[in-house]
Structures are given as C-alpha cells and as structure tokens.
Design a protein around this motif. Structure first.
Motif, short mmCIF file in Angstrom:
data_model
loop_
_atom_site.label_atom_id
_atom_site.label_comp_id
_atom_site.label_asym_id
_atom_site.label_seq_id
_atom_site.Cartn_x
_atom_site.Cartn_y
_atom_site.Cartn_z
N HIS A 124 0.94 -1.36 -0.01
CA HIS A 124 0.09 -0.09 -0.03
C HIS A 124 0.92 1.26 0.06
CE1 HIS A 124 1.10 -0.19 4.18
NE2 HIS A 124 0.45 -1.28 4.53
N ALA A 125 0.25 2.55 0.03
CA ALA A 125 0.99 3.81 0.06
C ALA A 125 2.03 3.80 1.08
CB ALA A 125 -0.07 4.92 0.09
N ASP A 126 2.02 3.53 2.40
CA ASP A 126 2.78 3.38 3.36
C ASP A 126 4.09 2.54 2.94
OD1 ASP A 126 1.70 4.99 5.87
OD2 ASP A 126 0.08 4.23 4.56
N ASP A 127 3.78 1.53 2.51
CA ASP A 127 4.80 0.55 2.02
C ASP A 127 5.52 1.30 0.72
OD1 ASP A 127 4.12 -1.66 3.74
OD2 ASP A 127 2.77 -2.27 2.03
N ASN A 128 5.03 1.94 -0.04
CA ASN A 128 5.89 2.57 -1.05
C ASN A 128 6.63 3.67 -0.42
OD1 ASN A 128 5.97 2.77 -3.71
ND2 ASN A 128 4.36 4.22 -4.06
N LEU A 129 6.12 4.53 0.41
CA LEU A 129 7.07 5.37 1.10
C LEU A 129 8.13 5.16 1.82
CD1 LEU A 129 7.56 8.49 1.93
CD2 LEU A 129 6.05 8.08 3.90
#
Length: 437
Positions: A124-129
């Motif tokens: 998800h987006a936090d993993d991406n960050l």
C-alpha cells in the motif's frame, strides 16, 4: 473504501475481473483486507501463505489462521514451509532478503503449475513511502525513487494508492480480524524503524504528506519514462552492433549528447554497470583498459568502447575433427567439410585446401602468443599478433578468433585468412572445401 477500490480496479486493472488470481496472504491486516475486497468484487482467486519458521508457535498460528480464513472465503489454500535462516546463511543475504527471494520464487512456481494469470500482493501507499526512503538512504538513481510498481510482470498491487489508515479503518468498520506479526514492532530492522520512528514525524509535519508523496512519485515516474525514451533513441543512433554480440560505442560521438558521463551511465546500466567513476575512467584510459559487470565487459579500444557479454569457459576449449567428420559446431558457427571437383568463389567464410596435405585429426582452438602462419598469397610467415594489428582487430575481436589447425600448423584463421602451405596447386588430387556458416 470498497467503492474506491472497485473504481480503481475498473480504471486500472479491469483484467482482474476475468483473471485466475493468486493472493499472497500473510494473515496480517493488509493481505486480509485485500482478500476481503477481492471476495466482495467476486474475483476468482486462491490463497498462498508462506511459513518462514522464524517465530516458532506464532508462525504456525498464522498458518492456521490463514487456512481457516481461506475456508471462510471459499478459496483453495496453498502453504509452503521454508528454512529461512539456512537459506540466508547459505546465500549470504539478510533474513528479509531471504524471505523475499523464497516467497517470490514459490509464487512464480505456483503460477506456472496452476496457470494463475496474476499474483496479487497487498503493498500500500505507506509501504511505497518506506521503500522510497530505504532506497534514498542507500543511494539510488531515479529508478529507486519511482516506488513499488503497480504491475511488474504477473505481479499486481491493487492497494498501492491506499494508505494504511484507510485499510485499518475499513477493517474496523467491517469487523475483520487479522494477525499481528510481533516482529513488526521491533525497530532493529530499517523498514520498521522508518515505519515507527521516522514516517509518523514526517506525517505530523504536513497532514497531506502521504498524498503529496504519491504525487511526487508519479512525477518521477513520468520523468523516468521520458529519460528511458531518450536513452532508447540515443542507443539507436549511437550503438553499432558487430558480429559476436559486440556493441561498439564511438567515444567522440558521446560528447554530442552533452554530459557524456551521465549519458554513458544511462546507456550501460541495463548491462549491470553501476559505478559511474569506473565507467568514466575507462573512457579516459589507454586502449585495453576494461571493467566488468556480472554479465558484461566494457573495453576501451582506441576511440571506441566495446561492450560484450561475458562468455565463461571458452578460452581453453578445443575441438578435434576426425577425417570422416563432415560437420562440427564451434562457438563461432558450424564448420562444414566437402570434397569438390574444382574451386569456386572464395570468401572470408570459405577456403579450399589440398586434402592430402592435412594431418588428422584436425584441431580447432583459440590463438595464443607466438602463433604464426604463412598468409595465402604472400611470401614468408607472419605472427598472428602482427597480422591482427595490421588488420586493426579490436581486443574483443582478437579474443573471438578461432584457428583451424593441422597438427601444429595453422590451416585457417577462421573468418579471416587461409594459410599458404595448404593451397591448391596443379599437383592437388583432392580438393577439400571448408566453409563456416
């Protein structure tokens, strides 16, 4: 979130509605929510769970939880146990890297065996960050700053636009149960330290930090696509493809594109070269300087760079050819032998010799220092090293030369020049045609 998820699938991954899917499910919040969303959209899917045997009873309880969950959502359950610590030790990698290599290898095996169209993971987006910050901290080019790809071959990550907070809110509203991995609370791993200590502070600085980060990654992706298109154009203009998978790059022409150091790095990184300084040193070095990647070699040859694949185990190889043999394969092609009535057109790939002058078995081998021959049409002998210099052969071209020999005497520098000692004369009784294709 269900409506947003469905709209995202319709707009970006409509093929998932009709595909045969495999969902990677650890039992944690993210993968459980992904699986629930896929069930609500009536996807056809099975579930794969990895037991890495790193947390004892907790790992086994995760496995049982996911198995029961698979039964609840009416999905076939696959599980694989791994000796992750042994794999990490044997391969000299971290535990996290070992787990990653093991699971992706197994997922691909499952896809081939059961004809799954796509494998879904719950990034998800936090993993991406987190991935962005990890790559940034280690030093990376633009590729490492474009985040986790939404589609990578047969892997699809449909949760990437969604934050962990959105996923958690959906799980609580839907009364979904999941397993907590105790190792996620430890900050001894870089990813966990970023997750618990660094990213919350970044989000507190700006409430829209994660959304702004997502927009930045999109800009970087677009910039990267533009760069790749430019590199492709430059390759078409600059690269000259020679025989034997050799690519010639004229050094002077590099300067026409501005910033030759960066240009050369972008041209060569797909061949495994990563050290900018080493590449630049080759350009400035004397002829003969070379550097290696894991798969390729870059050689300075006068005013050119020569790029070639690394071929192992050929330099000391040789081939014996008995008299009854009329065809043999060697690395540079297929040698064919045929008795003919008369000579026809001669070219670099064809010679005619007096068969009675040959001593069998013939030999095909690499050339070495001290080799000499008697060039056809000339008087006297000549060292091969001198012949190659006169012919302006590059270092790589010389390394790819094969000799056809009769005993210790050279019959033919294959693809270049025949030897005068085996030429056809009025006294010849048998003409042997030798051709390489």
């Amino acid at each position: 979130m269900l409506k947003e998820f469905k709209d995202h699938i319709v707009n970006h991954f409509p093929f998932l509605f009709s595909g045969k899917l495999l969902i990677a499910c650890s039992g944690g919040l993210d993968s459980i929510v992904l699986t629930r969303l896929c069930r609500l959209l009536n996807f056809e899917f099975n579930i794969a769970h990895c037991n890495f045997n790193l947390r004892g009873l907790e790992s086994d309880n995760d496995e049982r939880f996911v198995k029961d969950f698979a039964d609840q959502v009416n999905a076939t359950f696959f599980v694989r146990h791994f000796n992750t610590e042994k794999y990490a030790k044997d391969h000299g990698v971290s535990i996290q890297m070992a787990a990653r290599e093991l699971r992706y290898s197994w997922f691909n095996d499952l896809a081939r065996e059961h004809q799954f169209d796509y494998i879904l993971t719950a990034h998800h987006a936090d993993d991406n960050l987190e991935t962005f910050l990890i790559n940034l901290s280690r030093g990376t080019g633009i590729d490492g700053l474009t985040g986790i790809p939404e589609i990578n071959e047969n892997f699809v990550r449909p949760l990437l636009p969604f934050s962990r907070d959105q996923i958690l809110e959906f799980a609580k509203e839907s009364k979904i149960k999941w397993r907590e991995d105790s190792s996620n609370s430890s900050t001894k791993y870089l990813r966990n330290k970023l997750r618990h200590d660094v990213i919350p502070d970044l989000k507190s600085v700006h409430p829209q930090f994660l959304q702004n980060f997502g927009a930045t990654v999109e800009y970087l992706k677009q910039s990267n696509d533009f760069i790749k298109n430019q590199v492709f154009r430059i390759k078409k203009e600059l690269f000259e493809f020679l025989e034997g998978d050799i690519i010639k790059i004229p050094i002077n022409n590099l300067r026409d594109y501005g910033n030759p150091r960066t240009c050369l790095y972008l041209l060569l990184k797909e061949y495994g070269f990563k050290a900018w300084d080493d590449i630049e040193k080759v350009v400035m070095a004397q002829s003969g300087k070379q550097i290696y990647s894991e798969t390729h070699r870059l050689v300075k040859d006068r005013d050119n760079l020569l790029l070639s694949p690394i071929v192992e185990g050929i330099s000391n190889r040789s081939y014996n050819i008995p008299e009854e043999e009329n065809m043999i394969m060697i690395p540079s092609g297929t040698l064919k032998f045929k008795i003919v009535e008369e000579m026809s057109d001669v070219d670099l790939k064809t010679i005619f010799v007096d068969k009675e002058k040959l001593k069998y078995p013939l030999t095909v081998r690499k050339w070495k220092d001290g080799d000499y021959f008697y060039p056809l049409g000339m008087k006297g002998k000549k060292k091969l090293s001198k012949y190659f210099k006169d012919e302006k052969l590059s270092l790589l071209a010389k390394e790819r030369v094969w000799l056809l020999c009769s005993g210790k005497e050279i019959i033919w520098i294959i693809n270049y020049r025949a030897d005068n000692r085996f030429k056809i004369t009025p006294q010849t009784n048998q003409i042997l045609k030798i051709r390489i294709t």
